[in-house]
Design a protein around this motif. Structure first.
Motif, PDB file in Angstrom:
ATOM      1  N   THR A  60       0.816  -1.215   0.000  1.00  0.00           N
ATOM      2  CA  THR A  60       0.000   0.000   0.000  1.00  0.00           C
ATOM      3  C   THR A  60       0.847   1.261   0.000  1.00  0.00           C
ATOM      4  OG1 THR A  60      -0.127  -0.013   2.423  1.00  0.00           O
ATOM      5  CG2 THR A  60      -1.873  -1.174   1.214  1.00  0.00           C
ATOM      6  N   ALA A  61       2.154   1.093   0.261  1.00  0.00           N
ATOM      7  CA  ALA A  61       3.083   2.231   0.241  1.00  0.00           C
ATOM      8  C   ALA A  61       2.581   3.379   1.114  1.00  0.00           C
ATOM      9  CB  ALA A  61       3.342   2.696  -1.183  1.00  0.00           C
ATOM     10  N   THR A  62       2.053   3.040   2.266  1.00  0.00           N
ATOM     11  CA  THR A  62       1.568   4.059   3.199  1.00  0.00           C
ATOM     12  C   THR A  62       2.681   5.030   3.582  1.00  0.00           C
ATOM     13  OG1 THR A  62      -0.024   2.473   4.077  1.00  0.00           O
ATOM     14  CG2 THR A  62       0.428   4.423   5.413  1.00  0.00           C
ATOM     15  N   ASP A  63       3.913   4.539   3.592  1.00  0.00           N
ATOM     16  CA  ASP A  63       5.044   5.407   3.946  1.00  0.00           C
ATOM     17  C   ASP A  63       5.497   6.261   2.765  1.00  0.00           C
ATOM     18  OD1 ASP A  63       6.443   3.628   2.296  1.00  0.00           O
ATOM     19  OD2 ASP A  63       7.317   2.532   3.971  1.00  0.00           O
ATOM     20  N   GLY A  64       4.846   6.082   1.606  1.00  0.00           N
ATOM     21  CA  GLY A  64       5.164   6.900   0.436  1.00  0.00           C
ATOM     22  C   GLY A  64       6.060   6.237  -0.581  1.00  0.00           C
ATOM     23  N   TYR A  65       6.558   5.019  -0.276  1.00  0.00           N
ATOM     24  CA  TYR A  65       7.524   4.384  -1.167  1.00  0.00           C
ATOM     25  C   TYR A  65       7.245   2.894  -1.291  1.00  0.00           C
ATOM     26  CZ  TYR A  65       9.801   8.800  -0.300  1.00  0.00           C
ATOM     27  OH  TYR A  65      10.048  10.141  -0.205  1.00  0.00           O
ATOM     28  N   ALA A  66       7.184   2.418  -2.544  1.00  0.00           N
ATOM     29  CA  ALA A  66       6.972   1.000  -2.795  1.00  0.00           C
ATOM     30  C   ALA A  66       8.294   0.245  -2.878  1.00  0.00           C
ATOM     31  CB  ALA A  66       6.190   0.805  -4.102  1.00  0.00           C
ATOM     32  N   ARG A  67       9.362   0.948  -3.215  1.00  0.00           N
ATOM     33  CA  ARG A  67      10.695   0.333  -3.261  1.00  0.00           C
ATOM     34  C   ARG A  67      11.653   1.223  -2.463  1.00  0.00           C
ATOM     35  NH1 ARG A  67      11.596  -3.859  -7.354  1.00  0.00           N
ATOM     36  NH2 ARG A  67       9.720  -4.144  -8.602  1.00  0.00           N
ATOM     37  N   VAL A  68      12.853   1.398  -2.965  1.00  0.00           N
ATOM     38  CA  VAL A  68      13.846   2.195  -2.252  1.00  0.00           C
ATOM     39  C   VAL A  68      13.414   3.660  -2.206  1.00  0.00           C
ATOM     40  CG1 VAL A  68      16.252   2.934  -2.230  1.00  0.00           C
ATOM     41  CG2 VAL A  68      15.681   0.605  -2.911  1.00  0.00           C
ATOM     42  N   ALA A  69      13.673   4.290  -1.079  1.00  0.00           N
ATOM     43  CA  ALA A  69      13.350   5.704  -0.898  1.00  0.00           C
ATOM     44  C   ALA A  69      14.626   6.533  -0.929  1.00  0.00           C
ATOM     45  CB  ALA A  69      12.638   5.918   0.436  1.00  0.00           C
ATOM     46  N   PRO A  70      14.535   7.804  -1.340  1.00  0.00           N
ATOM     47  CA  PRO A  70      15.702   8.681  -1.248  1.00  0.00           C
ATOM     48  C   PRO A  70      16.155   8.784   0.210  1.00  0.00           C
ATOM     49  CG  PRO A  70      13.917   9.722  -2.481  1.00  0.00           C
ATOM     50  CD  PRO A  70      13.337   8.505  -1.839  1.00  0.00           C
TER      51      PRO A  70
ATOM     52  N   ILE B 291      18.544   4.138   9.280  1.00  0.00           N
ATOM     53  CA  ILE B 291      19.270   3.060   9.943  1.00  0.00           C
ATOM     54  C   ILE B 291      18.340   1.865  10.142  1.00  0.00           C
ATOM     55  CG2 ILE B 291      18.823   3.659  12.360  1.00  0.00           C
ATOM     56  CD1 ILE B 291      22.312   2.852  10.997  1.00  0.00           C
ATOM     57  N   ALA B 292      17.028   2.105   9.960  1.00  0.00           N
ATOM     58  CA  ALA B 292      16.027   1.041   9.950  1.00  0.00           C
ATOM     59  C   ALA B 292      15.316   1.075   8.611  1.00  0.00           C
ATOM     60  CB  ALA B 292      15.019   1.229  11.085  1.00  0.00           C
ATOM     61  N   GLY B 293      15.170  -0.079   7.971  1.00  0.00           N
ATOM     62  CA  GLY B 293      14.466  -0.146   6.701  1.00  0.00           C
ATOM     63  C   GLY B 293      15.254   0.421   5.537  1.00  0.00           C
ATOM     64  N   ASN B 294      14.592   0.608   4.430  1.00  0.00           N
ATOM     65  CA  ASN B 294      15.132   1.104   3.159  1.00  0.00           C
ATOM     66  C   ASN B 294      16.019   0.055   2.500  1.00  0.00           C
ATOM     67  OD1 ASN B 294      14.753   3.131   1.304  1.00  0.00           O
ATOM     68  ND2 ASN B 294      16.551   4.293   1.920  1.00  0.00           N
ATOM     69  N   VAL B 295      17.291  -0.060   2.878  1.00  0.00           N
ATOM     70  CA  VAL B 295      18.134  -1.121   2.328  1.00  0.00           C
ATOM     71  C   VAL B 295      18.982  -1.733   3.436  1.00  0.00           C
ATOM     72  CG1 VAL B 295      18.254  -0.086   0.031  1.00  0.00           C
ATOM     73  CG2 VAL B 295      20.044   0.447   1.696  1.00  0.00           C
ATOM     74  N   TRP B 296      19.285  -3.017   3.269  1.00  0.00           N
ATOM     75  CA  TRP B 296      20.224  -3.678   4.173  1.00  0.00           C
ATOM     76  C   TRP B 296      21.583  -2.998   4.082  1.00  0.00           C
ATOM     77  CZ3 TRP B 296      18.963  -7.250   7.687  1.00  0.00           C
ATOM     78  CH2 TRP B 296      17.793  -7.979   7.512  1.00  0.00           C
TER      79      TRP B 296
ATOM     80  N   ARG C 243      22.828  -5.586   8.224  1.00  0.00           N
ATOM     81  CA  ARG C 243      21.983  -5.076   9.311  1.00  0.00           C
ATOM     82  C   ARG C 243      20.942  -4.081   8.793  1.00  0.00           C
ATOM     83  NH1 ARG C 243      22.078  -5.547  14.895  1.00  0.00           N
ATOM     84  NH2 ARG C 243      23.880  -6.705  15.652  1.00  0.00           N
ATOM     85  N   GLY C 244      19.875  -3.909   9.562  1.00  0.00           N
ATOM     86  CA  GLY C 244      18.939  -2.803   9.390  1.00  0.00           C
ATOM     87  C   GLY C 244      17.643  -3.074   8.672  1.00  0.00           C
ATOM     88  N   GLY C 245      17.535  -4.203   7.950  1.00  0.00           N
ATOM     89  CA  GLY C 245      16.298  -4.462   7.223  1.00  0.00           C
ATOM     90  C   GLY C 245      16.207  -3.647   5.942  1.00  0.00           C
ATOM     91  N   SER C 246      15.060  -3.759   5.264  1.00  0.00           N
ATOM     92  CA  SER C 246      14.911  -3.092   3.978  1.00  0.00           C
ATOM     93  C   SER C 246      13.458  -2.747   3.707  1.00  0.00           C
ATOM     94  CB  SER C 246      15.415  -4.006   2.853  1.00  0.00           C
ATOM     95  OG  SER C 246      14.457  -5.024   2.561  1.00  0.00           O
ATOM     96  N   PHE C 247      13.204  -2.232   2.506  1.00  0.00           N
ATOM     97  CA  PHE C 247      11.834  -1.875   2.122  1.00  0.00           C
ATOM     98  C   PHE C 247      10.937  -3.099   1.981  1.00  0.00           C
ATOM     99  CE2 PHE C 247      14.108  -2.420  -1.918  1.00  0.00           C
ATOM    100  CZ  PHE C 247      13.230  -3.170  -2.673  1.00  0.00           C
ATOM    101  N   LEU C 248      11.503  -4.302   2.043  1.00  0.00           N
ATOM    102  CA  LEU C 248      10.711  -5.529   1.968  1.00  0.00           C
ATOM    103  C   LEU C 248      10.329  -6.068   3.333  1.00  0.00           C
ATOM    104  CD1 LEU C 248      12.466  -7.452  -0.948  1.00  0.00           C
ATOM    105  CD2 LEU C 248      10.372  -6.094  -1.005  1.00  0.00           C
TER     106      LEU C 248
END
Length: 375
Positions: free
Chosen positions: A265-275, A289-294, A337-342
């Motif tokens: 649903t991209a509630t955070d505004g981004y379906a994939r990588v964010a700037p 440091i959390a999410g976006n890309v590992w 570390r940190g997780g990703s957009f998935l």
């Protein structure tokens, strides 16, 4: 390239049975994780996908000693590892650690930053190089037939969401090998990073990240440094922002929302990588440091490294001397570390500060990047 058309690809992609139920934010999901520790993690069982011998030996420092774009992380003591029951087994036990102060990139390394490195050095990333079958077959079952030369091409794994709900035990339904996918073409030849200069660079292997760090006069963070920085002075909190669940309040990180893997649903505004800097920084001034890309760390991965830490406080630990992953004992791994957009709370909650993952150092993915540190 045909989708998953030869055994190596099948092995690689099977690893993404990832995130299923290995950690999270509910008691039921935690029970599943601890009841079945054989469930694979988000980046487990990835073979050496390209088996290309990349080296940073020819890379020299650029001579730029600037701390521009970095934030100062104070030194201090903390308990490393999960403080609650939400962690995977390799996050226990908590153990005392001291890290000296250091500087850390405020953001993940961006496409613009990586482009400067490539322009200055002529470096070619792992994903842009042709696989070496002689090296690749060493990590496959004996007797695995050699694929056609047309399949031994530079390629990378790209997230490809299915049209509808699918069984989560078949990750080939949402990961696809794409010929020509690399840092300049994140979704393949038809894509580009034009206009995405401030997005994190992806499809970079540990080797690529190390080469960049050397050129920049920096280094990759140790796992202990990374977790200390992510905790940002908070004691035993699960997230870099504290304790509020990621689903509550305003968006805190670029993660998956909706139904994984078919509907974001991209509630955070981004379906994939964010700037970079799309979300609030933590208390130390670190973005994403959390999410976006590992994010790659310098440490080798061992599943039992915390159990071997003992009771004595560790001072600036640099990780184990060698890697060991019982799920794939013949393939060395480095920590990410940190997780990703998935990552999703019900599927892969690796945006927790103590969450650990591991990946072969010659592996780059659409959701993997890095940031650097400096003494």
């Amino acid at each position: 390239m045909n989708k998953f058309s030869w055994p190596c690809v099948l092995v690689a992609v099977a690893s993404f049975a990832a995130c299923n139920q290995t950690s999270g934010t509910t008691t039921a999901k935690t029970a599943v994780a601890h009841a079945d520790d054989t469930v694979m993690s988000c980046t487990s069982n990835l073979p050496s996908r390209f088996a290309v011998n990349t080296s940073s030996d020819s890379i020299v420092a650029s001579g730029n000693n600037s701390y521009e774009g970095m934030v100062k992380i104070p030194g201090g003591d903390f308990l490393m590892g999960a403080a609650d029951k939400e962690g995977r087994t390799d996050e226990y036990p908590q153990h005392a650690v001291h890290v000296d102060g250091f500087y850390m990139d405020a953001t993940e390394v961006t496409n613009a930053m990586f482009a400067q490195f490539v322009k200055a050095t002529g470096y070619v990333t792992t994903a842009e190089r042709k696989p070496d079958w002689e090296e690749l077959k060493k990590q496959l079952p004996a007797g695995t037939p050699r694929p056609a030369d047309s399949l031994l091409v530079a390629a990378s794994l790209v997230f490809t969401p299915p049209a509808g709900a699918v069984q989560l035990n078949d990750v080939s339904q949402w990961w696809q090998w794409v010929k020509g996918a690399d840092w300049k073409h994140p979704q393949g030849p038809g894509s580009s990073i034009k206009g995405k200069e401030h997005f994190p660079v992806v499809h970079v292997s540990w080797d690529d990240a190390m080469a960049y760090a050397i050129w920049a006069g920096k280094r990759l963070p140790t796992e202990a440094e990374w977790e200390w920085a992510a905790r940002a002075g908070l004691t035993n909190k699960p997230f870099t922002w504290g304790t509020e669940p990621v689903e509550k309040g305003k968006p805190k990180a670029n993660i998956w929302q909706g139904h994984f893997p078919d509907r974001n649903t991209a509630t955070d505004g981004y379906a994939r990588v964010a700037p970079v800097k799309s979300f609030a920084a933590n208390a130390y001034g670190l973005y994403d440091i959390a999410g976006n890309v590992w994010e790659w760390c310098s440490d080798w991965y061992r599943s039992d490294s915390y159990t071997q830490s003992g009771t004595k406080k560790l001072i600036n630990p640099a990780g184990p001397a060698a890697s060991y992953d019982p799920e794939e004992p013949t393939v060395p791994k480095r920590v990410v570390r940190g997780g990703s957009f998935l990552c999703h709370a019900s599927y892969c909650a690796s945006y927790r500060v103590s969450a650990r993952m591991k990946t072969s150092p010659d592996t780059g993915l659409e959701h993997t990047g890095f940031r650097c540190v400096k003494n």
